[in-house]
Design a protein around this motif. Structure first.
Motif, PDB file in Angstrom:
ATOM      1  N   LEU A  90       0.826  -1.202   0.000  1.00 44.47           N
ATOM      2  CA  LEU A  90       0.000   0.000   0.000  1.00 44.47           C
ATOM      3  C   LEU A  90       0.862   1.254   0.000  1.00 44.47           C
ATOM      4  O   LEU A  90       1.927   1.271   0.624  1.00 44.47           O
ATOM      5  N   ARG A  91       0.397   2.280  -0.655  1.00 38.99           N
ATOM      6  CA  ARG A  91       1.086   3.573  -0.622  1.00 38.99           C
ATOM      7  C   ARG A  91       0.450   4.429   0.476  1.00 38.99           C
ATOM      8  O   ARG A  91      -0.033   5.537   0.233  1.00 38.99           O
ATOM      9  N   GLU A  92       0.453   3.904   1.685  1.00 44.76           N
ATOM     10  CA  GLU A  92      -0.211   4.559   2.811  1.00 44.76           C
ATOM     11  C   GLU A  92       0.280   5.984   3.037  1.00 44.76           C
ATOM     12  O   GLU A  92      -0.525   6.892   3.246  1.00 44.76           O
ATOM     13  N   ASP A  93       1.586   6.189   3.031  1.00 47.61           N
ATOM     14  CA  ASP A  93       2.123   7.525   3.293  1.00 47.61           C
ATOM     15  C   ASP A  93       1.701   8.520   2.210  1.00 47.61           C
ATOM     16  O   ASP A  93       1.310   9.648   2.520  1.00 47.61           O
ATOM     17  N   ASP A  94       1.769   8.101   0.946  1.00 46.70           N
ATOM     18  CA  ASP A  94       1.367   8.992  -0.150  1.00 46.70           C
ATOM     19  C   ASP A  94      -0.121   9.315  -0.079  1.00 46.70           C
ATOM     20  O   ASP A  94      -0.527  10.463  -0.265  1.00 46.70           O
ATOM     21  N   LEU A  95      -0.939   8.315   0.198  1.00 39.16           N
ATOM     22  CA  LEU A  95      -2.384   8.549   0.281  1.00 39.16           C
ATOM     23  C   LEU A  95      -2.737   9.422   1.474  1.00 39.16           C
ATOM     24  O   LEU A  95      -3.599  10.305   1.377  1.00 39.16           O
ATOM     25  N   GLU A  96      -2.070   9.206   2.595  1.00 35.01           N
ATOM     26  CA  GLU A  96      -2.340  10.019   3.781  1.00 35.01           C
ATOM     27  C   GLU A  96      -1.928  11.472   3.556  1.00 35.01           C
ATOM     28  O   GLU A  96      -2.632  12.392   3.966  1.00 35.01           O
ATOM     29  N   ALA A  97      -0.795  11.684   2.900  1.00 37.47           N
ATOM     30  CA  ALA A  97      -0.340  13.052   2.627  1.00 37.47           C
ATOM     31  C   ALA A  97      -1.289  13.757   1.656  1.00 37.47           C
ATOM     32  O   ALA A  97      -1.567  14.945   1.797  1.00 37.47           O
ATOM     33  N   ARG A  98      -1.787  13.016   0.689  1.00 31.62           N
ATOM     34  CA  ARG A  98      -2.645  13.594  -0.353  1.00 31.62           C
ATOM     35  C   ARG A  98      -4.081  13.781   0.120  1.00 31.62           C
ATOM     36  O   ARG A  98      -4.701  14.804  -0.144  1.00 31.62           O
ATOM     37  N   PHE A  99      -4.620  12.762   0.825  1.00 30.36           N
ATOM     38  CA  PHE A  99      -6.016  12.772   1.277  1.00 30.36           C
ATOM     39  C   PHE A  99      -6.067  12.293   2.727  1.00 30.36           C
ATOM     40  O   PHE A  99      -6.388  11.128   2.988  1.00 30.36           O
ATOM     41  N   PRO A 100      -5.741  13.170   3.684  1.00 34.16           N
ATOM     42  CA  PRO A 100      -5.647  12.763   5.090  1.00 34.16           C
ATOM     43  C   PRO A 100      -6.915  12.059   5.591  1.00 34.16           C
ATOM     44  O   PRO A 100      -8.024  12.564   5.420  1.00 34.16           O
TER      45      PRO A 100
END
Length: 121
Positions: A90-100
């Protein structure tokens, strides 16, 4: 024209959107499918860097490949080769940064929808 990141291992290239290119509607579309949501739930539940063949999905191999491609192109997962296996995470960090909070909310809702209901009193 969008720039894409490429993961290269053993001469094989897999295109991934950069974090800035991940679009909300594409992520939501990818997560709307029950099979893809199952894949994401399994990756989120501690199966990082899991081989595609390790997933027990009720669809053909070609359909499974399609689902992973949709998730990768949406920016939900990152894939790379280890030998002949295509590994996913999963790209958890990228998704969290983009869509918290988006991924956490979707995963929580998915877990609740598959959890057995408590008996009525």
């Amino acid at each position: 024209m969008p720039t894409t990141e490429h993961t290269v291992t053993s001469g094989r290239r897999l295109a991934h959107p950069t974090a800035e290119e991940i679009r909300l509607e594409t992520v939501l579309h990818a997560l709307a499918d029950p099979i893809r949501l199952t894949i994401v739930r399994e990756l989120a539940d501690g199966h990082a860097n899991m081989a595609c063949i390790a997933f027990d999905l009720p669809v053909s191999k070609s359909t499974t490949t399609h689902h992973f491609k949709v998730l990768r192109e949406a920016g939900v997962i990152r894939q790379h080769y280890e030998g002949t296996s295509r590994m996913s995470r999963l790209r958890e960090d990228d998704l969290e940064a983009r869509f918290p909070g988006l991924l956490a909310a979707v995963l929580e809702a998915a877990r609740r929808s598959v959890a057995p209901s408590a008996p009525s009193a």
